[in-house]
Design a protein around this motif. Structure first.
Motif, PDB file in Angstrom:
ATOM      1  N   GLU A 166     -46.913 -48.847   9.406  1.00  0.00           N
ATOM      2  CA  GLU A 166     -46.239 -48.647  10.678  1.00  0.00           C
ATOM      3  C   GLU A 166     -44.874 -47.994  10.459  1.00  0.00           C
ATOM      4  OE1 GLU A 166     -45.978 -52.274  12.802  1.00  0.00           O
ATOM      5  OE2 GLU A 166     -48.152 -52.595  12.888  1.00  0.00           O
ATOM      6  N   GLY A 167     -44.465 -47.172  11.417  1.00  0.00           N
ATOM      7  CA  GLY A 167     -43.153 -46.540  11.337  1.00  0.00           C
ATOM      8  C   GLY A 167     -43.164 -45.273  10.513  1.00  0.00           C
ATOM      9  N   PRO A 168     -41.983 -44.673  10.290  1.00  0.00           N
ATOM     10  CA  PRO A 168     -41.891 -43.424   9.533  1.00  0.00           C
ATOM     11  C   PRO A 168     -42.271 -43.627   8.070  1.00  0.00           C
ATOM     12  CG  PRO A 168     -39.708 -44.333   9.952  1.00  0.00           C
ATOM     13  CD  PRO A 168     -40.667 -45.162  10.743  1.00  0.00           C
ATOM     14  N   VAL A 169     -42.824 -42.594   7.468  1.00  0.00           N
ATOM     15  CA  VAL A 169     -43.220 -42.669   6.063  1.00  0.00           C
ATOM     16  C   VAL A 169     -42.460 -41.622   5.253  1.00  0.00           C
ATOM     17  CG1 VAL A 169     -45.512 -43.572   6.577  1.00  0.00           C
ATOM     18  CG2 VAL A 169     -45.169 -41.096   6.458  1.00  0.00           C
ATOM     19  N   ASP A 170     -42.393 -41.852   3.951  1.00  0.00           N
ATOM     20  CA  ASP A 170     -41.626 -40.987   3.048  1.00  0.00           C
ATOM     21  C   ASP A 170     -42.578 -40.169   2.188  1.00  0.00           C
ATOM     22  OD1 ASP A 170     -39.338 -39.907   1.972  1.00  0.00           O
ATOM     23  OD2 ASP A 170     -39.155 -41.435   0.423  1.00  0.00           O
ATOM     24  N   TYR A 171     -43.670 -39.696   2.787  1.00  0.00           N
ATOM     25  CA  TYR A 171     -44.609 -38.854   2.061  1.00  0.00           C
ATOM     26  C   TYR A 171     -45.340 -37.975   3.068  1.00  0.00           C
ATOM     27  CZ  TYR A 171     -48.054 -42.325   3.589  1.00  0.00           C
ATOM     28  OH  TYR A 171     -48.825 -43.160   4.353  1.00  0.00           O
ATOM     29  N   ASP A 172     -45.949 -36.906   2.554  1.00  0.00           N
ATOM     30  CA  ASP A 172     -46.712 -35.987   3.395  1.00  0.00           C
ATOM     31  C   ASP A 172     -48.097 -36.583   3.623  1.00  0.00           C
ATOM     32  OD1 ASP A 172     -48.031 -33.911   4.635  1.00  0.00           O
ATOM     33  OD2 ASP A 172     -47.408 -32.374   3.189  1.00  0.00           O
ATOM     34  N   GLU A 173     -48.402 -36.908   4.865  1.00  0.00           N
ATOM     35  CA  GLU A 173     -49.698 -37.526   5.160  1.00  0.00           C
ATOM     36  C   GLU A 173     -50.866 -36.604   4.841  1.00  0.00           C
ATOM     37  OE1 GLU A 173     -49.696 -40.340   8.677  1.00  0.00           O
ATOM     38  OE2 GLU A 173     -47.938 -39.110   9.135  1.00  0.00           O
ATOM     39  N   ASN A 174     -50.620 -35.315   4.702  1.00  0.00           N
ATOM     40  CA  ASN A 174     -51.684 -34.384   4.318  1.00  0.00           C
ATOM     41  C   ASN A 174     -52.156 -34.616   2.889  1.00  0.00           C
ATOM     42  OD1 ASN A 174     -51.745 -32.913   6.796  1.00  0.00           O
ATOM     43  ND2 ASN A 174     -49.896 -31.828   6.181  1.00  0.00           N
ATOM     44  N   ALA A 175     -51.337 -35.272   2.084  1.00  0.00           N
ATOM     45  CA  ALA A 175     -51.735 -35.551   0.700  1.00  0.00           C
ATOM     46  C   ALA A 175     -52.797 -36.634   0.626  1.00  0.00           C
ATOM     47  CB  ALA A 175     -50.512 -35.959  -0.117  1.00  0.00           C
ATOM     48  N   VAL A 176     -52.838 -37.525   1.600  1.00  0.00           N
ATOM     49  CA  VAL A 176     -53.701 -38.702   1.533  1.00  0.00           C
ATOM     50  C   VAL A 176     -55.184 -38.342   1.491  1.00  0.00           C
ATOM     51  CG1 VAL A 176     -54.375 -40.835   2.690  1.00  0.00           C
ATOM     52  CG2 VAL A 176     -51.960 -40.188   2.562  1.00  0.00           C
ATOM     53  N   PRO A 177     -55.701 -37.529   2.436  1.00  0.00           N
ATOM     54  CA  PRO A 177     -57.146 -37.241   2.381  1.00  0.00           C
ATOM     55  C   PRO A 177     -57.560 -36.496   1.117  1.00  0.00           C
ATOM     56  CG  PRO A 177     -56.063 -35.899   4.056  1.00  0.00           C
ATOM     57  CD  PRO A 177     -55.077 -36.928   3.621  1.00  0.00           C
TER      58      PRO A 177
END
Length: 227
Positions: free
Chosen positions: A137-148
């Motif tokens: 929850e909330g802001p994250v300190d990473y690029d969510e595109n890296a996850v998939p």
């Protein structure tokens, strides 16, 4: 004392933190998916009493660049470039989670650069479900595109991934988090059996035991590096 710096590796700028005597033997720490060098702070401060410690923000994480392309092999080559830029010939290499996979790939492809290898709560390279991508929850300190991209590689590491474990020549220590871990533990012994010079230990404390049991993790790493 902790210092923060950046270095350009190809087209990617990598941020990193350092601890310890600048003349100490180098140890490089790699964080897990969605993490950063800050996740190693407690362990790194303890290791810095004996070693020169470098903790990276891998591409797409923390203060490093968030480029358009992600993959575990790309991250491993980033780390190899980091070693070149800082003129680190051979290092002790420690990775947690995704960072452990990156460390393992580096040890396979650049065996001459890794003195000793430590894999902390690292997924084994066997086909399977790496778990839900999830999102805090909330802001994250990473690029969510890296996850998939990372999850796809963990779920399907390729037909030769397990065979490549035999190419690791560095003495290796695998540290698991025991029953409290959210990562499947049953394949860790199989992983250890396929690495030529490897031993497996458990530090109860769950998947993030390098944060919750930093003193024990640092002690085991130090003993392994000095044995």
């Amino acid at each position: 004392m902790e210092d923060q710096s950046v270095v350009d590796v190809g087209d990617v700028r990598l941020a990193y933190r350092t601890w310890g005597d600048s003349y100490g033997s180098p140890v490089v720490l790699l964080h897990g998916l969605g993490g950063s060098a800050a996740h190693w702070e407690a362990t790194a401060a303890l290791l810095g009493q004996e070693w020169r410690v470098f903790a990276l923000d891998l591409r797409g994480h923390g203060e490093s660049d968030w480029p358009d392309e992600y993959g575990l092999d790309l991250m491993a080559e980033d780390v190899a470039g980091f070693l070149d830029e800082l003129e680190l010939d051979r290092v002790g290499l420690v990775g947690h989670g995704m960072g452990g996979v990156v460390a393992r790939l580096l040890a396979e492809e650049h065996a001459d650069r890794v003195e000793r290898l430590v894999l902390v709560e690292t997924p084994a390279p066997f086909p399977g479900d790496p778990g839900p991508a999830g999102r805090p929850e909330g802001p994250v300190d990473y690029d969510e595109n890296a996850v998939p991209a990372v999850h796809a590689q963990l779920a399907d590491p390729g037909p030769d991934a397990a065979d490549s474990l035999g190419e690791i020549v560095a003495p290796t220590l695998i540290i698991t988090g025991g029953p409290e871990s959210t990562m499947p533990q049953e394949r860790q012994a199989d992983l250890a059996s396929l690495i030529p010079d490897c031993r497996l230990i458990t530090i109860p404390g769950g998947h993030h035991m390098h944060r919750t049991r930093a003193d024990q993790v640092a002690q085991q790493i130090t003993e392994f590096f000095t044995s």
